[in-house]
Design a protein around this motif. Sequence first.
Motif, PDB file in Angstrom:
ATOM      1  N   MET A  74       0.598  -5.390  -9.311  1.00  0.00           N
ATOM      2  CA  MET A  74       1.027  -5.405  -7.913  1.00  0.00           C
ATOM      3  C   MET A  74      -0.120  -5.798  -6.985  1.00  0.00           C
ATOM      4  O   MET A  74       0.102  -6.412  -5.955  1.00  0.00           O
ATOM      5  CB  MET A  74       1.570  -4.032  -7.513  1.00  0.00           C
ATOM      6  CG  MET A  74       2.930  -3.781  -8.110  1.00  0.00           C
ATOM      7  SD  MET A  74       3.259  -2.048  -8.155  1.00  0.00           S
ATOM      8  CE  MET A  74       4.555  -1.969  -9.358  1.00  0.00           C
ATOM      9  N   THR A  75      -1.332  -5.422  -7.387  1.00  0.00           N
ATOM     10  CA  THR A  75      -2.494  -5.819  -6.581  1.00  0.00           C
ATOM     11  C   THR A  75      -2.595  -7.345  -6.562  1.00  0.00           C
ATOM     12  O   THR A  75      -2.766  -7.953  -5.502  1.00  0.00           O
ATOM     13  CB  THR A  75      -3.788  -5.202  -7.170  1.00  0.00           C
ATOM     14  OG1 THR A  75      -3.596  -3.808  -7.282  1.00  0.00           O
ATOM     15  CG2 THR A  75      -4.993  -5.486  -6.298  1.00  0.00           C
ATOM     16  N   SER A  78       0.279  -8.710  -4.600  1.00  0.00           N
ATOM     17  CA  SER A  78       0.094  -8.481  -3.160  1.00  0.00           C
ATOM     18  C   SER A  78      -0.879  -9.485  -2.546  1.00  0.00           C
ATOM     19  O   SER A  78      -0.829  -9.756  -1.358  1.00  0.00           O
ATOM     20  CB  SER A  78      -0.419  -7.072  -2.897  1.00  0.00           C
ATOM     21  OG  SER A  78       0.465  -6.150  -3.435  1.00  0.00           O
ATOM     22  N   PHE A  79      -1.787 -10.015  -3.374  1.00  0.00           N
ATOM     23  CA  PHE A  79      -2.712 -11.035  -2.871  1.00  0.00           C
ATOM     24  C   PHE A  79      -2.001 -12.371  -2.653  1.00  0.00           C
ATOM     25  O   PHE A  79      -2.350 -13.134  -1.767  1.00  0.00           O
ATOM     26  CB  PHE A  79      -3.887 -11.226  -3.840  1.00  0.00           C
ATOM     27  CG  PHE A  79      -5.066 -10.368  -3.485  1.00  0.00           C
ATOM     28  CD1 PHE A  79      -5.788 -10.599  -2.313  1.00  0.00           C
ATOM     29  CD2 PHE A  79      -5.455  -9.329  -4.315  1.00  0.00           C
ATOM     30  CE1 PHE A  79      -6.870  -9.794  -1.969  1.00  0.00           C
ATOM     31  CE2 PHE A  79      -6.531  -8.527  -3.981  1.00  0.00           C
ATOM     32  CZ  PHE A  79      -7.244  -8.760  -2.805  1.00  0.00           C
ATOM     33  N   ILE A  80      -0.983 -12.603  -3.509  1.00  0.00           N
ATOM     34  CA  ILE A  80      -0.252 -13.873  -3.392  1.00  0.00           C
ATOM     35  C   ILE A  80       0.746 -13.796  -2.232  1.00  0.00           C
ATOM     36  O   ILE A  80       0.830 -14.696  -1.412  1.00  0.00           O
ATOM     37  CB  ILE A  80       0.484 -14.201  -4.717  1.00  0.00           C
ATOM     38  CG1 ILE A  80      -0.532 -14.298  -5.862  1.00  0.00           C
ATOM     39  CG2 ILE A  80       1.289 -15.490  -4.608  1.00  0.00           C
ATOM     40  CD1 ILE A  80       0.073 -14.207  -7.239  1.00  0.00           C
ATOM     41  N   VAL A  81       1.512 -12.691  -2.206  1.00  0.00           N
ATOM     42  CA  VAL A  81       2.540 -12.564  -1.158  1.00  0.00           C
ATOM     43  C   VAL A  81       2.088 -11.508  -0.138  1.00  0.00           C
ATOM     44  O   VAL A  81       1.893 -10.353  -0.495  1.00  0.00           O
ATOM     45  CB  VAL A  81       3.902 -12.151  -1.776  1.00  0.00           C
ATOM     46  CG1 VAL A  81       5.001 -12.170  -0.726  1.00  0.00           C
ATOM     47  CG2 VAL A  81       4.261 -13.046  -2.941  1.00  0.00           C
ATOM     48  N   PRO A  82       1.910 -11.877   1.112  1.00  0.00           N
ATOM     49  CA  PRO A  82       1.483 -10.891   2.116  1.00  0.00           C
ATOM     50  C   PRO A  82       2.526  -9.787   2.341  1.00  0.00           C
ATOM     51  O   PRO A  82       3.685  -9.952   1.955  1.00  0.00           O
ATOM     52  CB  PRO A  82       1.287 -11.717   3.391  1.00  0.00           C
ATOM     53  CG  PRO A  82       2.031 -12.959   3.171  1.00  0.00           C
ATOM     54  CD  PRO A  82       2.059 -13.212   1.697  1.00  0.00           C
ATOM     55  N   LYS A  83       2.082  -8.711   2.963  1.00  0.00           N
ATOM     56  CA  LYS A  83       2.927  -7.524   3.081  1.00  0.00           C
ATOM     57  C   LYS A  83       4.256  -7.806   3.783  1.00  0.00           C
ATOM     58  O   LYS A  83       5.309  -7.374   3.321  1.00  0.00           O
ATOM     59  CB  LYS A  83       2.164  -6.417   3.822  1.00  0.00           C
ATOM     60  CG  LYS A  83       2.807  -5.060   3.675  1.00  0.00           C
ATOM     61  CD  LYS A  83       1.977  -3.972   4.313  1.00  0.00           C
ATOM     62  CE  LYS A  83       2.640  -2.628   4.141  1.00  0.00           C
ATOM     63  NZ  LYS A  83       1.888  -1.564   4.786  1.00  0.00           N
ATOM     64  N   ARG A  86       6.615  -9.552   1.467  1.00  0.00           N
ATOM     65  CA  ARG A  86       7.208  -8.650   0.477  1.00  0.00           C
ATOM     66  C   ARG A  86       8.288  -7.777   1.110  1.00  0.00           C
ATOM     67  O   ARG A  86       9.320  -7.513   0.513  1.00  0.00           O
ATOM     68  CB  ARG A  86       6.106  -7.778  -0.142  1.00  0.00           C
ATOM     69  CG  ARG A  86       5.254  -8.556  -1.134  1.00  0.00           C
ATOM     70  CD  ARG A  86       4.173  -7.700  -1.725  1.00  0.00           C
ATOM     71  NE  ARG A  86       3.037  -7.582  -0.831  1.00  0.00           N
ATOM     72  CZ  ARG A  86       2.401  -6.449  -0.557  1.00  0.00           C
ATOM     73  NH1 ARG A  86       2.826  -5.327  -1.100  1.00  0.00           N
ATOM     74  NH2 ARG A  86       1.372  -6.423   0.241  1.00  0.00           N
TER      75      ARG A  86
END
Lengths: 257, 437
Positions: A74-75, A78-83, A86
């Motif tokens: 998930m880390t 999360s770097f690929i898709v911003p919050k 998501r």
Amino acid sequence: MKIRFTLLIFISLLFASFFCLQAPVSGAQVVKPVKELKRDLFSVISLPDPIEGYNRVIFEFNDFLMVWFFDPLMTGYSFIVPKSGRKHIDMSIVNLEYFIHLVACLMQGEFKGALIETERFFINLTLGVGGIFDVAKSWFGLQPHTEDFGQAFAKWGIGPGFYFVLPIAGPSTFRDAIGMIFFVACHPITWIPVPGLGTFVFVNRMSLRVEQYMSIRDPALDKYESMKDMWYLNRKIEIENLDRSDHPYFTDDKGRF
Amino acid sequence: MYNYRYRSLFQCFMLALLTAFIFLTPSLACFAKDHATVQIIKVKGYNTQDEVRDSIRFALCRVSKSNLSFWGREYPINAGFYNKGDICSVSVVEDRPKLLYKLWMQEKSAPLVIVLPGIGSHFQGMGLNAIAQVYYDAGCSVVIISSAMNWEFYMAASRSKAPGYIPTDVEDIYNALSKIVAEIKKDNVDKIKSVHLVGYSLGGLHTLFLAEREARSKKKIGFKSYLSIHPPVDPYSSMFIMDKFFERGTGWSEKEMRLKIERSVAGYLQLVDDGLSDDKVKILKDEGEVLIAYAYRSSLRELLLSICKVGNDMGFIKEKYGFTKGALYKELNPYSFAKYADSFVKKAAAMRLGNDLSMKDMASNSNLHTISEFLKTADNISLIHSLDDFLINKKDVIWFSRVFGERAYFFRNGGHLGELYTAEAKVSIVKHLDLKF
């Protein structure tokens, strides 16, 4: 004369005691220790756990997966898709779950909730660009009624049974585990024949919750018990619909608060 | 006839006035003396409910994300104050796991502030991290550790078989802090200008005892100033108050009790997620009491579990610590703090000190009155409290204002810690620490 004198003294003392009551110094607060508690509050809000051994094994397995597999995954994700990306992906999935929410509302006799969910679905599908934006809530103030089958069973009076930790899916009860079978069976993603779509949806949702999981997990000595208590309380709140800020208990407070 | 009646009435009035004057004079003098030094910190727009529900507002003490950049908000991993702190460790007691602490260092040379939390708090607790942020944003480097009554501190740094006796706990905290400060100074030689100690709730009480401990220490840590926030005067009485809170629902049916807990937790979660609603905490007072007691008792139960885990139960617990813990919890659940203190703490203190102590001795040795002479003269210690904190009474307020004089500051409302989220409180806790920039 004697009576008058007694009366005089009495009135004087009355006056004096009245004035002295205004003095600011209060007595010390005497606190007597409570040796034995009359009620075990923990057991009142705790679930029966007859299969604790099994549950703890599965919990350890899930926790290991969470810390050593899902968290790094998930880390990276999360770097690929911003919050916000998501979040919006998850919103669109929640919108697709409309049918489940509708049926669960109807099963509970929550016709108003069913109507609101229907309105929300169509508004978000059109104005919210396929549910990516929750405009039903932000523009029209329509709060979500994300009911599920477990909640419907609870409203029917079916008890939770016992605590039941599911592999990967995590904490549940026997009743909610049955509800989850129906949830998965009715979920639109199950019926879309795209390989890995279900995993993607799961990872995306978990990426938004991993921080919360760690915030409960890290400070606890017995992570299993903390997770169990927190999950069950949260679940009970969902069943009573107390998670909604527009719940009548909070809005029509009649000066309670 | 009439004259006589008026005369006797006049006599009666004069006598009453005289008696009232005799009784009232000392009280007035006392009032003037006690209240002359109470300094009030004003908070704009604080809509108080009562001391219990105001206390729950401590949940609003959260790490602020407002100063995060767009990229920080979108990619929150390692961004934001909470995640930026380094989790470090130091060996405090031989053959024990290392003690964990969290550290935020400023880039340039700055004062180092150590913050001690309330009873049972873990160093990853949100309230503690939020207070650390206040000092970091003011330009200080900050260290936070778990409470001496938290399992993490107990397993790593306590030399007692059970914590809870203040004089021995203070020794353990002092020992741990000296090692932590030495470790930080070793790695950051030129980055620490001065060292300061802050504590809230039980940590506030520890801070005051630590100040006294530092004063009589030969090998000093080197604290320059101290700030104690909301300390209890008599910690045992305060913990017994929490026990009473837990008993509040004795008359409720099981269903009623369950519903009240659910409502209080729901109200609490709404408070955390959305802040105050209509300027109120949407929890009833009795629900709030049970909620506070539940949180506090959970931490006591966890402490007891850690005592059992390391095998220090001293024969009080029959069930052994194992993989499944249902039976063990059944034995631990009924423990009130009074029962814990009367069994575990008393025996552990006797074993450590080599002489038996009564509960009365333990309570009086843990009471702030024992160090009042020191506190009166230590001008580098300040105090922040509120007048309606349920852990203290009016007599304690008077005692604080007498002992600390102009170094004592009070909020009118807030209950226990419930005003710390306000901007005024954040300014005050920095201003009254006497930092050396």
